[in-house]
Enzyme design. Structure first.
Site, PDB file in Angstrom:
ATOM      1  N   ALA A 108       0.869  -1.177   0.000  1.00  0.00           N
ATOM      2  CA  ALA A 108       0.000   0.000   0.000  1.00  0.00           C
ATOM      3  C   ALA A 108       0.907   1.229   0.000  1.00  0.00           C
ATOM      4  O   ALA A 108       2.064   1.164   0.423  1.00  0.00           O
ATOM      5  CB  ALA A 108      -0.886  -0.021   1.238  1.00  0.00           C
ATOM      6  N   GLY A 114       0.737  -4.911   1.030  1.00  0.00           N
ATOM      7  CA  GLY A 114      -0.444  -5.046   0.175  1.00  0.00           C
ATOM      8  C   GLY A 114      -0.180  -5.847  -1.095  1.00  0.00           C
ATOM      9  O   GLY A 114      -1.117  -6.393  -1.689  1.00  0.00           O
ATOM     10  N   GLU A 172      -0.409  -9.364  -0.051  1.00  0.00           N
ATOM     11  CA  GLU A 172      -1.846  -9.573   0.223  1.00  0.00           C
ATOM     12  C   GLU A 172      -2.652  -9.697  -1.073  1.00  0.00           C
ATOM     13  O   GLU A 172      -3.566 -10.517  -1.166  1.00  0.00           O
ATOM     14  CB  GLU A 172      -2.365  -8.423   1.099  1.00  0.00           C
ATOM     15  CG  GLU A 172      -1.769  -8.480   2.499  1.00  0.00           C
ATOM     16  CD  GLU A 172      -1.997  -7.208   3.305  1.00  0.00           C
ATOM     17  OE1 GLU A 172      -1.743  -6.107   2.783  1.00  0.00           O
ATOM     18  OE2 GLU A 172      -2.418  -7.318   4.464  1.00  0.00           O
ATOM     19  N   GLU A 203       4.700  -4.535   7.626  1.00  0.00           N
ATOM     20  CA  GLU A 203       3.890  -3.484   8.262  1.00  0.00           C
ATOM     21  C   GLU A 203       4.312  -3.129   9.681  1.00  0.00           C
ATOM     22  O   GLU A 203       4.283  -1.953  10.058  1.00  0.00           O
ATOM     23  CB  GLU A 203       2.406  -3.884   8.258  1.00  0.00           C
ATOM     24  CG  GLU A 203       1.740  -3.807   6.898  1.00  0.00           C
ATOM     25  CD  GLU A 203       1.896  -5.070   6.053  1.00  0.00           C
ATOM     26  OE1 GLU A 203       2.682  -5.964   6.442  1.00  0.00           O
ATOM     27  OE2 GLU A 203       1.225  -5.167   5.020  1.00  0.00           O
TER      28      GLU A 203
HETATM   29  N1  CAA Z   1       4.524   3.256  -0.992  1.00  0.00           N
HETATM   30  C1  CAA Z   1       4.870   4.399  -1.619  1.00  0.00           C
HETATM   31  N2  CAA Z   1       5.946   4.503  -2.413  1.00  0.00           N
HETATM   32  C2  CAA Z   1       6.706   3.410  -2.588  1.00  0.00           C
HETATM   33  C3  CAA Z   1       6.403   2.184  -1.981  1.00  0.00           C
HETATM   34  C4  CAA Z   1       5.235   2.123  -1.145  1.00  0.00           C
HETATM   35  N3  CAA Z   1       4.850   0.995  -0.550  1.00  0.00           N
HETATM   36  N4  CAA Z   1       7.349   1.290  -2.318  1.00  0.00           N
HETATM   37  C5  CAA Z   1       8.215   1.930  -3.128  1.00  0.00           C
HETATM   38  N5  CAA Z   1       7.811   3.215  -3.300  1.00  0.00           N
HETATM   39  C6  CAA Z   1       8.472   4.264  -4.083  1.00  0.00           C
HETATM   40  C7  CAA Z   1       9.684   4.819  -3.367  1.00  0.00           C
HETATM   41  O1  CAA Z   1       9.312   5.790  -2.417  1.00  0.00           O
HETATM   42  C8  CAA Z   1      10.465   5.381  -4.530  1.00  0.00           C
HETATM   43  O2  CAA Z   1       9.908   6.629  -4.899  1.00  0.00           O
HETATM   44  P1  CAA Z   1      10.862   7.943  -4.996  1.00  0.00           P
HETATM   45  O3  CAA Z   1      11.797   7.613  -6.118  1.00  0.00           O
HETATM   46  O4  CAA Z   1       9.882   9.008  -5.323  1.00  0.00           O
HETATM   47  O5  CAA Z   1      11.541   8.068  -3.692  1.00  0.00           O
HETATM   48  C9  CAA Z   1      10.181   4.403  -5.654  1.00  0.00           C
HETATM   49  O6  CAA Z   1       8.999   3.700  -5.269  1.00  0.00           O
HETATM   50  C10 CAA Z   1      11.288   3.390  -5.851  1.00  0.00           C
HETATM   51  O7  CAA Z   1      11.530   2.750  -4.604  1.00  0.00           O
HETATM   52  P2  CAA Z   1      12.966   2.643  -3.907  1.00  0.00           P
HETATM   53  O8  CAA Z   1      13.840   3.764  -4.357  1.00  0.00           O
HETATM   54  O9  CAA Z   1      12.753   2.492  -2.438  1.00  0.00           O
HETATM   55  O10 CAA Z   1      13.484   1.287  -4.572  1.00  0.00           O
HETATM   56  P3  CAA Z   1      14.524   0.258  -3.948  1.00  0.00           P
HETATM   57  O11 CAA Z   1      14.842  -0.715  -5.028  1.00  0.00           O
HETATM   58  O12 CAA Z   1      15.643   0.956  -3.281  1.00  0.00           O
HETATM   59  O13 CAA Z   1      13.704  -0.509  -2.789  1.00  0.00           O
HETATM   60  C11 CAA Z   1      11.809  -1.659  -1.854  1.00  0.00           C
HETATM   61  C12 CAA Z   1      12.616  -1.319  -3.133  1.00  0.00           C
HETATM   62  C13 CAA Z   1      12.656  -2.577  -0.942  1.00  0.00           C
HETATM   63  C14 CAA Z   1      10.561  -2.387  -2.292  1.00  0.00           C
HETATM   64  C15 CAA Z   1      11.466  -0.351  -1.102  1.00  0.00           C
HETATM   65  O14 CAA Z   1      10.897   0.567  -2.024  1.00  0.00           O
HETATM   66  C16 CAA Z   1      10.491  -0.549   0.021  1.00  0.00           C
HETATM   67  O15 CAA Z   1      10.876  -1.008   1.083  1.00  0.00           O
HETATM   68  N6  CAA Z   1       9.227  -0.170  -0.194  1.00  0.00           N
HETATM   69  C17 CAA Z   1       8.198  -0.242   0.815  1.00  0.00           C
HETATM   70  C18 CAA Z   1       7.740  -1.690   1.032  1.00  0.00           C
HETATM   71  C19 CAA Z   1       6.731  -1.760   2.156  1.00  0.00           C
HETATM   72  O16 CAA Z   1       7.014  -1.459   3.291  1.00  0.00           O
HETATM   73  N7  CAA Z   1       5.492  -2.179   1.825  1.00  0.00           N
HETATM   74  C20 CAA Z   1       4.430  -2.326   2.759  1.00  0.00           C
HETATM   75  C21 CAA Z   1       3.588  -1.062   2.802  1.00  0.00           C
HETATM   76  S1  CAA Z   1       2.421  -1.065   4.129  1.00  0.00           S
HETATM   77  C22 CAA Z   1       1.099  -1.962   3.548  1.00  0.00           C
HETATM   78  O17 CAA Z   1       1.132  -2.525   2.480  1.00  0.00           O
HETATM   79  C23 CAA Z   1      -0.078  -1.964   4.467  1.00  0.00           C
HETATM   80  C24 CAA Z   1      -1.139  -2.915   4.122  1.00  0.00           C
HETATM   81  O18 CAA Z   1      -1.074  -4.083   4.411  1.00  0.00           O
HETATM   82  C25 CAA Z   1      -2.365  -2.438   3.488  1.00  0.00           C
END
Ligand code: CAA
Length: 258
Positions: free
Chosen positions: A63, A108, A111, A131
């Site tokens: 998400a 998400g 999920e 999360e």
């Molecule tokens: N939300 C918003 N933006 C996201 C995102 C997310 N979940 N995942 C990646 N992005 C964005 C980053 O912010 C980045 O944008 P900018 O260039 O504008 O900064 C772009 O996508 C590329 O990402 P990274 O530069 O971080 O890429 P990376 O290769 O270095 O890392 C990754 C990849 C390990 C997936 C890392 O992006 C990451 O950890 N993302 C978040 C993963 C996460 O925590 N997901 C769970 C979200 S909570 C949820 O899902 C709740 C639920 O159950 C409903």
């Protein structure tokens, strides 16, 4: 412009999550677009659906954290409901849905893949429920579907530790059915979808219903459900066609979903 595309390829369809600048993360617009893509699937003709992500890096990276960061309690609950309603719609879609996981399937994203009937993935796929590291619980069904899929012990470990796992571990614990090289992922998913689409659609739909609904019942009730769904197959065109083809030693079958 839509963040989710739908392509119909005859008897099966492909939904592609397409927001590469955010690794296909799910914000409200993406969820709305996913819902619209599901509306496009013609359930009278399409017999299997594939959900995948655009690009070679990410299925869905979760998400959208930037959208969630400022939500109130009520808005958080509403966002959870929005995702849950769509994922439940996928889970209960009458036709089978295959997740073709092409990279990150986090939060998400994991999920979304779990709301599909089963998952295959590329060798670079990464699964996880990160999360608790963000101060929230999984919110689109992760606390419920992960435990049902891989068992309570592994699910609790993955969720409490927020540790991501690679494709080989996902295969070992039963989260995915098959791991293939990235280049072969869609061909493998499409072959599976086409194979499912060849079988009697009525029967496949009844099987999905029997398995999904039966798992929530005790065995006596579950067996009764199976009897009902089994019985409903009889006198259909597809039952007569399938059995006649067997008796005539005929390979080609004309299933019509009637
Ligand atoms: N939300 C918003 N933006 C996201 C995102 C997310 N979940 N995942 C990646 N992005 C964005 C980053 O912010 C980045 O944008 P900018 O260039 O504008 O900064 C772009 O996508 C590329 O990402 P990274 O530069 O971080 O890429 P990376 O290769 O270095 O890392 C990754 C990849 C390990 C997936 C890392 O992006 C990451 O950890 N993302 C978040 C993963 C996460 O925590 N997901 C769970 C979200 S909570 C949820 O899902 C709740 C639920 O159950 C409903």
């Amino acid at each position: 412009m839509s963040f989710v595309t739908y392509e119909c390829k005859g008897a099966y369809g492909i939904i592609t999550m397409n927001r590469p600048e955010a690794l296909n993360a799910l914000d409200s617009s993406v969820l709305d677009d996913l819902s619209s893509a599901l509306d496009e699937v013609d359930l009278d003709t399409v017999r299997c659906l594939i959900i995948t992500g655009a690009g070679e890096k990410s299925f869905v990276a979760g998400a959208d954290i930037k959208e969630m960061a400022g939500l109130s309690k009520a808005e958080g609950a509403a966002f959870g409901k929005k995702g849950n309603d769509i994922f439940r719609r996928i889970e209960t879609l009458p036709i089978p849905v295959i997740a073709a996981v092409n990279g990150f399937a986090l939060g998400g994203g994991c999920e979304l893949s779990m709301s599909c009937d089963f998952r295959i993935c590329s060798d670079n796929a990464v699964f996880g429920q990160p999360e608790v590291g963000l101060g929230i619980t999984p919110g689109f069904g992760g606390t419920q579907r992960l435990a049902r899929l891989i068992g309570m012990g592994y699910a609790k470990q993955m969720i409490y530790t927020a540790r991501n796992i690679k494709a080989d571990e996902a295969l070992r614990i039963g989260l995915v059915n098959q791991v293939v090289p990235q280049a072969d992922l869609m061909a493998t998913a499409e072959k599976l979808a086409a194979g499912i689409a060849k079988n009697a659609p009525i029967a496949v739909r009844q099987c999905k219903k029997a398995i999904n609904e039966g798992l929530d019942l005790d065995m006596d009730k579950a067996i009764e459900l199976e009897e009902t769904l089994f019985g409903e197959c009889f006198e259909t065109h597809d039952q007569v066609e399938g059995m006649t083809a067997f008796m005539e030693k005929r390979k080609e079958k004309n299933f019509t979903n009637n």
